[in-house]
Design a protein around this motif. Sequence first.
Motif, short mmCIF file in Angstrom:
data_model
loop_
_atom_site.label_atom_id
_atom_site.label_comp_id
_atom_site.label_asym_id
_atom_site.label_seq_id
_atom_site.Cartn_x
_atom_site.Cartn_y
_atom_site.Cartn_z
N UNK A 106 0.86 -1.19 0.00
CA UNK A 106 0.00 0.00 0.00
C UNK A 106 0.89 1.24 0.00
N UNK A 107 0.96 1.91 -1.13
CA UNK A 107 1.82 3.09 -1.27
C UNK A 107 0.96 4.34 -1.21
N UNK A 108 0.84 4.93 -0.03
CA UNK A 108 -0.01 6.10 0.13
C UNK A 108 0.72 7.25 0.83
N UNK A 109 2.04 7.23 0.73
CA UNK A 109 2.83 8.25 1.40
C UNK A 109 4.06 8.55 0.58
N UNK A 110 5.09 9.14 1.21
CA UNK A 110 6.36 9.40 0.54
C UNK A 110 7.40 8.42 1.06
N UNK A 111 8.16 7.85 0.15
CA UNK A 111 9.16 6.86 0.54
C UNK A 111 10.44 7.07 -0.26
N UNK A 134 18.50 7.61 -1.89
CA UNK A 134 17.82 8.65 -1.10
C UNK A 134 16.90 9.53 -1.94
N UNK A 135 16.61 9.11 -3.16
CA UNK A 135 15.62 9.82 -3.96
C UNK A 135 14.24 9.60 -3.34
N UNK A 136 13.51 10.69 -3.13
CA UNK A 136 12.20 10.61 -2.48
C UNK A 136 11.11 10.42 -3.53
N UNK A 183 2.38 9.35 -6.31
CA UNK A 183 2.07 8.22 -7.20
C UNK A 183 0.59 8.19 -7.53
N UNK A 184 0.29 8.15 -8.82
CA UNK A 184 -1.10 8.09 -9.28
C UNK A 184 -1.21 7.01 -10.34
N UNK A 185 -2.21 6.17 -10.22
CA UNK A 185 -2.37 5.07 -11.17
C UNK A 185 -3.85 4.83 -11.44
#
Length: 395
Positions: free
Chosen positions: A42-47, A90-92, A96-98
Amino acid sequence: MDTLFDYIDKFANENFYDRPYNAVDALVFSQFAYIEFEKCFAFDTRLLISDIWRKITENVSDAEFRTFSSLMQKSILLLSHAAMTARYQNVLVSGYKNIISNEDEKQFSATCFKTRTGECVLAFRGTDETLAGLKESAMLSFTFPVFSQKASAEYLRYFLEEHFEKVHLTGHSKGGNLAVYAAVQNVKKAERVLDIYNFDGPGFQESFVQSAGYDRINEKITTILPEGSIVGQLFCHDEKILVVESDKSGLSQHHAFNWYIRGDDFIYANEPQYVSTLFEKTINDLFENVSRDKIEEVFESLFSILDATGAETLDDLKRLRPDKLKALWKAIENADKNDRGYLKEIFSLLIHYGFVNALPDMRAELADWRKEIELALTKHFKLPEQKNADDYEHP
């Protein structure tokens, strides 16, 4: 000859201060855009890229990984290399939109990558391996703008309103087309766009290429095509075009993992291969001399026939059973006589460039199709002059 993996490993210890963002980095980020993160976690933030790789290893089994498309698998492997380097780890990653809807024939995805230098890269996903994605790409020939183009413009508009950073735009295949379109539609803030890379993406209708908005951002666009480009030869281009060498032939050259790199740049060729310019002449002539209503009618018929096979992806098309292939063949033979010639031409190209694996007896019939098509082209169409090497810029 080096490839993307070699590039990442070679400059692993050089961050974006040491070696500024370049065309190969733009291609790397365009490939990361093919990863459907929701299939992994679940990718709903910044990583950070390093955190994304850790989450993938924690949440995706080997069996699950093998269910991903071959393109997504390669993109994940590329990210795994990047996650171990000082340059990329370390690239932030954010924004993300899909959006994928087979029913509504919509496909759009974009991701924002921010380096430690403060530069942002907006990467637009190209056509994925679904028939929905392929159909929307085909719609570029008779519908303008398509859903994904409008979505790309809105994605960039939102970024420019909510953030202060300047931005690089990039995309492979249809993603390159979206990067250019988004910039043109946000031309009032063109000074915030640093550069635009279109990697083997299709062009546009001539009226769009000749518009004032396009002219204003033209100098920021670089289109890079492989020698045997197919997708990137579609429609009109009026920007700087470079031709890169590849270790593959035919349609396989579209895949950026096969492009040659030396140092931190590509190895450039003098001009596209003959088969590439021949494809351009055939398809672009078809689109130029036939009404948009007729093109739409033909593609609706084509995808109706493809949908009837039950295939959802290009890989499914390649693996169609003999009975399905013959049924598809028969459906084209029985199509409306006014559409039949166009359907045969398009399906012939699908076979010739490896989208469909035809049976030997079908390939024999294809020879008769080609004779019929060539006769029709000679009778009804005048093919444009073949481009000279001077029409393509290269270092």
